[in-house]
Motif scaffolding. Structure first.
Motif, PDB file in Angstrom:
ATOM      1  N   ILE A 270      51.858  97.480  25.291  1.00  0.00           N
ATOM      2  CA  ILE A 270      53.152  98.090  24.999  1.00  0.00           C
ATOM      3  C   ILE A 270      53.324  99.360  25.835  1.00  0.00           C
ATOM      4  O   ILE A 270      52.479 100.253  25.793  1.00  0.00           O
ATOM      5  CB  ILE A 270      53.267  98.454  23.507  1.00  0.00           C
ATOM      6  CG1 ILE A 270      52.951  97.225  22.637  1.00  0.00           C
ATOM      7  CG2 ILE A 270      54.656  99.010  23.197  1.00  0.00           C
ATOM      8  CD1 ILE A 270      53.853  96.046  22.879  1.00  0.00           C
ATOM      9  N   GLY A 271      54.425  99.436  26.571  1.00  0.00           N
ATOM     10  CA  GLY A 271      54.696 100.626  27.370  1.00  0.00           C
ATOM     11  C   GLY A 271      55.126 100.256  28.767  1.00  0.00           C
ATOM     12  O   GLY A 271      55.421  99.095  29.075  1.00  0.00           O
ATOM     13  N   GLU A 272      55.168 101.229  29.632  1.00  0.00           N
ATOM     14  CA  GLU A 272      55.570 101.036  31.014  1.00  0.00           C
ATOM     15  C   GLU A 272      54.933 102.124  31.870  1.00  0.00           C
ATOM     16  O   GLU A 272      54.479 103.144  31.343  1.00  0.00           O
ATOM     17  CB  GLU A 272      57.091 101.082  31.140  1.00  0.00           C
ATOM     18  CG  GLU A 272      57.723 102.333  30.613  1.00  0.00           C
ATOM     19  CD  GLU A 272      59.244 102.187  30.490  1.00  0.00           C
ATOM     20  OE1 GLU A 272      59.933 102.786  31.335  1.00  0.00           O
ATOM     21  OE2 GLU A 272      59.715 101.481  29.578  1.00  0.00           O
ATOM     22  N   PRO A 273      54.857 101.925  33.194  1.00  0.00           N
ATOM     23  CA  PRO A 273      54.189 102.907  34.049  1.00  0.00           C
ATOM     24  C   PRO A 273      54.812 104.291  33.951  1.00  0.00           C
ATOM     25  O   PRO A 273      56.036 104.430  33.852  1.00  0.00           O
ATOM     26  CB  PRO A 273      54.360 102.328  35.452  1.00  0.00           C
ATOM     27  CG  PRO A 273      54.612 100.868  35.240  1.00  0.00           C
ATOM     28  CD  PRO A 273      55.354 100.763  33.949  1.00  0.00           C
ATOM     29  N   ALA A 274      53.960 105.294  33.951  1.00  0.00           N
ATOM     30  CA  ALA A 274      54.450 106.669  33.990  1.00  0.00           C
ATOM     31  C   ALA A 274      55.062 106.948  35.356  1.00  0.00           C
ATOM     32  O   ALA A 274      54.740 106.269  36.340  1.00  0.00           O
ATOM     33  CB  ALA A 274      53.303 107.635  33.713  1.00  0.00           C
ATOM     34  N   PRO A 275      55.968 107.911  35.452  1.00  0.00           N
ATOM     35  CA  PRO A 275      56.599 108.233  36.736  1.00  0.00           C
ATOM     36  C   PRO A 275      55.572 108.533  37.822  1.00  0.00           C
ATOM     37  O   PRO A 275      54.522 109.123  37.558  1.00  0.00           O
ATOM     38  CB  PRO A 275      57.443 109.461  36.409  1.00  0.00           C
ATOM     39  CG  PRO A 275      57.749 109.331  34.954  1.00  0.00           C
ATOM     40  CD  PRO A 275      56.517 108.721  34.342  1.00  0.00           C
ATOM     41  N   ALA A 276      55.870 108.072  39.005  1.00  0.00           N
ATOM     42  CA  ALA A 276      54.959 108.280  40.127  1.00  0.00           C
ATOM     43  C   ALA A 276      54.919 109.752  40.516  1.00  0.00           C
ATOM     44  O   ALA A 276      55.917 110.466  40.377  1.00  0.00           O
ATOM     45  CB  ALA A 276      55.405 107.437  41.322  1.00  0.00           C
ATOM     46  N   PRO A 277      53.784 110.232  40.995  1.00  0.00           N
ATOM     47  CA  PRO A 277      53.701 111.634  41.442  1.00  0.00           C
ATOM     48  C   PRO A 277      54.477 111.834  42.738  1.00  0.00           C
ATOM     49  O   PRO A 277      54.823 110.878  43.430  1.00  0.00           O
ATOM     50  CB  PRO A 277      52.197 111.835  41.661  1.00  0.00           C
ATOM     51  CG  PRO A 277      51.672 110.460  41.940  1.00  0.00           C
ATOM     52  CD  PRO A 277      52.508 109.524  41.120  1.00  0.00           C
ATOM     53  N   THR A 308      51.642  95.014  15.232  1.00  0.00           N
ATOM     54  CA  THR A 308      50.810  95.959  14.499  1.00  0.00           C
ATOM     55  C   THR A 308      49.329  95.610  14.634  1.00  0.00           C
ATOM     56  O   THR A 308      48.961  94.482  14.966  1.00  0.00           O
ATOM     57  CB  THR A 308      51.186  95.965  13.008  1.00  0.00           C
ATOM     58  OG1 THR A 308      51.025  94.636  12.496  1.00  0.00           O
ATOM     59  CG2 THR A 308      52.623  96.396  12.808  1.00  0.00           C
ATOM     60  N   GLY A 309      48.479  96.588  14.356  1.00  0.00           N
ATOM     61  CA  GLY A 309      47.043  96.354  14.305  1.00  0.00           C
ATOM     62  C   GLY A 309      46.497  95.729  15.560  1.00  0.00           C
ATOM     63  O   GLY A 309      46.805  96.139  16.684  1.00  0.00           O
ATOM     64  N   ASP A 310      45.687  94.677  15.370  1.00  0.00           N
ATOM     65  CA  ASP A 310      45.015  94.054  16.502  1.00  0.00           C
ATOM     66  C   ASP A 310      45.815  92.930  17.141  1.00  0.00           C
ATOM     67  O   ASP A 310      45.291  92.201  17.993  1.00  0.00           O
ATOM     68  CB  ASP A 310      43.648  93.527  16.070  1.00  0.00           C
ATOM     69  CG  ASP A 310      43.745  92.468  14.978  1.00  0.00           C
ATOM     70  OD1 ASP A 310      44.851  92.268  14.432  1.00  0.00           O
ATOM     71  OD2 ASP A 310      42.710  91.850  14.650  1.00  0.00           O
ATOM     72  N   THR A 311      47.077  92.772  16.776  1.00  0.00           N
ATOM     73  CA  THR A 311      47.875  91.681  17.340  1.00  0.00           C
ATOM     74  C   THR A 311      48.104  91.840  18.836  1.00  0.00           C
ATOM     75  O   THR A 311      48.367  90.858  19.527  1.00  0.00           O
ATOM     76  CB  THR A 311      49.240  91.561  16.629  1.00  0.00           C
ATOM     77  OG1 THR A 311      49.934  92.809  16.714  1.00  0.00           O
ATOM     78  CG2 THR A 311      49.055  91.192  15.167  1.00  0.00           C
ATOM     79  N   VAL A 312      48.012  93.060  19.340  1.00  0.00           N
ATOM     80  CA  VAL A 312      48.200  93.262  20.778  1.00  0.00           C
ATOM     81  C   VAL A 312      47.078  92.612  21.589  1.00  0.00           C
ATOM     82  O   VAL A 312      47.260  92.278  22.760  1.00  0.00           O
ATOM     83  CB  VAL A 312      48.289  94.765  21.129  1.00  0.00           C
ATOM     84  CG1 VAL A 312      49.619  95.343  20.690  1.00  0.00           C
ATOM     85  CG2 VAL A 312      47.132  95.539  20.512  1.00  0.00           C
ATOM     86  N   VAL A 313      45.909  92.460  20.980  1.00  0.00           N
ATOM     87  CA  VAL A 313      44.775  91.840  21.682  1.00  0.00           C
ATOM     88  C   VAL A 313      44.305  90.606  20.902  1.00  0.00           C
ATOM     89  O   VAL A 313      43.113  90.391  20.701  1.00  0.00           O
ATOM     90  CB  VAL A 313      43.621  92.843  21.895  1.00  0.00           C
ATOM     91  CG1 VAL A 313      44.023  93.882  22.929  1.00  0.00           C
ATOM     92  CG2 VAL A 313      43.216  93.527  20.593  1.00  0.00           C
ATOM     93  N   TRP A 351      53.139  93.057  29.678  1.00  0.00           N
ATOM     94  CA  TRP A 351      53.520  94.396  29.234  1.00  0.00           C
ATOM     95  C   TRP A 351      54.906  94.326  28.610  1.00  0.00           C
ATOM     96  O   TRP A 351      55.880  94.005  29.291  1.00  0.00           O
ATOM     97  CB  TRP A 351      53.503  95.388  30.394  1.00  0.00           C
ATOM     98  CG  TRP A 351      52.139  95.957  30.641  1.00  0.00           C
ATOM     99  CD1 TRP A 351      51.163  95.444  31.424  1.00  0.00           C
ATOM    100  CD2 TRP A 351      51.604  97.160  30.063  1.00  0.00           C
ATOM    101  NE1 TRP A 351      50.044  96.237  31.373  1.00  0.00           N
ATOM    102  CE2 TRP A 351      50.279  97.296  30.558  1.00  0.00           C
ATOM    103  CE3 TRP A 351      52.105  98.125  29.185  1.00  0.00           C
ATOM    104  CZ2 TRP A 351      49.455  98.358  30.207  1.00  0.00           C
ATOM    105  CZ3 TRP A 351      51.284  99.179  28.838  1.00  0.00           C
ATOM    106  CH2 TRP A 351      49.978  99.297  29.336  1.00  0.00           C
ATOM    107  N   GLY A 352      54.991  94.582  27.316  1.00  0.00           N
ATOM    108  CA  GLY A 352      56.273  94.636  26.637  1.00  0.00           C
ATOM    109  C   GLY A 352      56.574  93.395  25.828  1.00  0.00           C
ATOM    110  O   GLY A 352      56.170  92.275  26.177  1.00  0.00           O
ATOM    111  N   LEU A 353      57.278  93.589  24.719  1.00  0.00           N
ATOM    112  CA  LEU A 353      57.609  92.495  23.810  1.00  0.00           C
ATOM    113  C   LEU A 353      58.497  91.453  24.468  1.00  0.00           C
ATOM    114  O   LEU A 353      58.260  90.250  24.346  1.00  0.00           O
ATOM    115  CB  LEU A 353      58.296  93.055  22.562  1.00  0.00           C
ATOM    116  CG  LEU A 353      58.739  92.035  21.511  1.00  0.00           C
ATOM    117  CD1 LEU A 353      57.523  91.375  20.871  1.00  0.00           C
ATOM    118  CD2 LEU A 353      59.604  92.692  20.442  1.00  0.00           C
ATOM    119  N   VAL A 354      59.531  91.888  25.194  1.00  0.00           N
ATOM    120  CA  VAL A 354      60.466  90.943  25.804  1.00  0.00           C
ATOM    121  C   VAL A 354      59.754  90.060  26.821  1.00  0.00           C
ATOM    122  O   VAL A 354      59.943  88.835  26.844  1.00  0.00           O
ATOM    123  CB  VAL A 354      61.647  91.692  26.453  1.00  0.00           C
ATOM    124  CG1 VAL A 354      62.530  90.724  27.242  1.00  0.00           C
ATOM    125  CG2 VAL A 354      62.479  92.402  25.388  1.00  0.00           C
TER     126      VAL A 354
END
Length: 391
Positions: A270-277, A308-313, A351-354
């Motif tokens: 869950i998430g997305e890349p942080a802005p590039a430096p 929730t919980g360990d469902t991501v893995v 990466w991401g639910l969609v």
């Protein structure tokens, strides 16, 4: 470096104290990050405390009224989060006799959770889950997950991704769908349930009903407990179902072995890349503001309320369903990767639910229509099939 690693590593620029929260939010540890030693008791305690805190917050919001009613939203969220963690981790591990490793204790806890949440009774769930979902019938017509897709969600091979999304989203707001879902939960709980469940659930909800009527708090009880338990829970449950497993490719001639079964499950980070430096001050400010808002308002609710919980893995669980280290799920999966995944093929992730839903929908779209022909399931009760959502 894989895309999953690169996305998470891009967040390394943030302060150290934020890294552990980001790991639990994303589901992906940093390379070399020190594990956190959790325990089964920790997950049980936090799930119960989350429910109690949510009930207290929602009750306070109703009592204070006015602008305080906005606190219903976080109150519902905390209640739902606790309910889902009880179901997706505690109840699930109890069915594998893997919660505390003590058969009677795990069974007693399983009875208590099924009675509280009114889900498929523990004995039947344990039998069907292990026999049909963790065996050679995984992602076949005998698998409750497949039956839920074909019958309860009315999804079919050959449908486009857009058609599947539209059908699922319409069901999420359909009173008829939620009513059928709720009735099925009661039926699947009561049918062939253990004596302990037949006593505990009526006692629990009978006492709640009498108290609510006696004190004139029927509406608050419906708002504080039953709205998260039924409507919000079932939305979360349906979205979770849509990302669990992909359908086998129609040209997959070998339907056994680690390579095949590993290909049916992937992690969902869950998430997305942080802005590039290297951005200018103005662009960096805009990029970090957008990233922060999306992490807080899009990705955090997804993780907190659906995955929730360990469902991501969940892929780790299907490789090692009897792992005694399930409670450190994020870090044991990462360690398995570092150890060379011990005879299994490399892990995969979205990466991401969609993106994760799209992956499953696309696999069903091209699946063999003869293999997943709904007419072969005519003898299956539609009301009973909603139990498969909790598989």
């Amino acid at each position: 470096m894989s895309t999953a690693d690169a996305t998470r590593e891009s967040m390394r620029v943030l302060p150290g104290p934020l890294q552990l929260p980001l790991t639990f939010l994303t589901g992906k540890p940093l390379a070399g990050q020190r594990p956190v030693n959790l325990s089964p008791g920790f997950h049980l305690t936090t799930a119960v405390l989350s429910m109690l805190a949510g009930i207290a917050l929602s009750s306070s919001a109703l009592l204070l009224g006015g602008g305080w009613l906005t606190l219903l939203v976080p109150g519902w969220a905390m209640t739902l989060h606790g309910q889902r963690n009880l179901r997706m981790m505690i109840y699930h591990q109890c069915s594998h006799r893997n919660m505390f490793g003590r058969r009677r204790l795990d069974a007693a806890l399983g009875y208590a959770v099924s009675s509280l949440l009114v889900i498929q009774n523990f004995k039947r769930y344990s039998k069907e889950h292990v026999a049909d979902h963790h065996a050679v019938h995984h992602m076949t017509l005998r698998d409750p997950t497949v039956q839920a897709f074909l019958v309860s969600l009315d999804l079919r091979p050959g449908m486009t991704r857009r058609q599947m999304w539209r059908r699922v989203l319409l069901k999420l707001v359909s009173p008829r769908f939620h009513l059928a879902f709720a009735v099925a939960r009661v039926r699947s709980f009561w049918k062939n349930s253990a004596r302990a469940e037949k006593v505990l659930a009526p006692l629990l909800y009978g006492a709640l009903a009498v108290t609510a009527v006696w004190t004139g708090l029927v509406v608050p009880v419906l708002v504080v407990w039953f709205l998260p338990l039924i409507f919000f829970y079932q939305i979360s449950n349906t979205l979770r179902l849509c990302v669990k497993h992909t359908f086998p490719a129609p040209d997959a001639t070998v339907r056994r072995g680690k390579e095949y079964f590993a290909g049916l499950t992937n992690a969902i980070f869950i998430g997305e890349p942080a802005p590039a430096p290297g951005l200018s001050a103005g662009r960096a400010t805009a990029a970090w503001t957008r990233w922060t808002l999306r992490m807080a308002l899009v990705h955090f609710p997804t993780r907190y309320l659906v995955l929730t919980g360990d469902t991501v893995v969940h892929d780790y669980h299907h490789r090692y369903p009897a792992s005694r280290q399930w409670y450190d799920y994020l870090f044991v999966r990462q360690q398995d990767i570092a150890d060379g995944h011990r005879g299994w093929p490399p892990y995969t992730a979205e990466w991401g639910l969609v993106a994760a839903v799209n992956r499953v929908f696309d696999s069903l779209s091209v699946a063999d229509p003869e293999e997943f022909d709904i007419t072969r399931l005519r003898s299956v009760s539609r009301r009973e099939l909603f139990a498969a959502f909790d598989d």
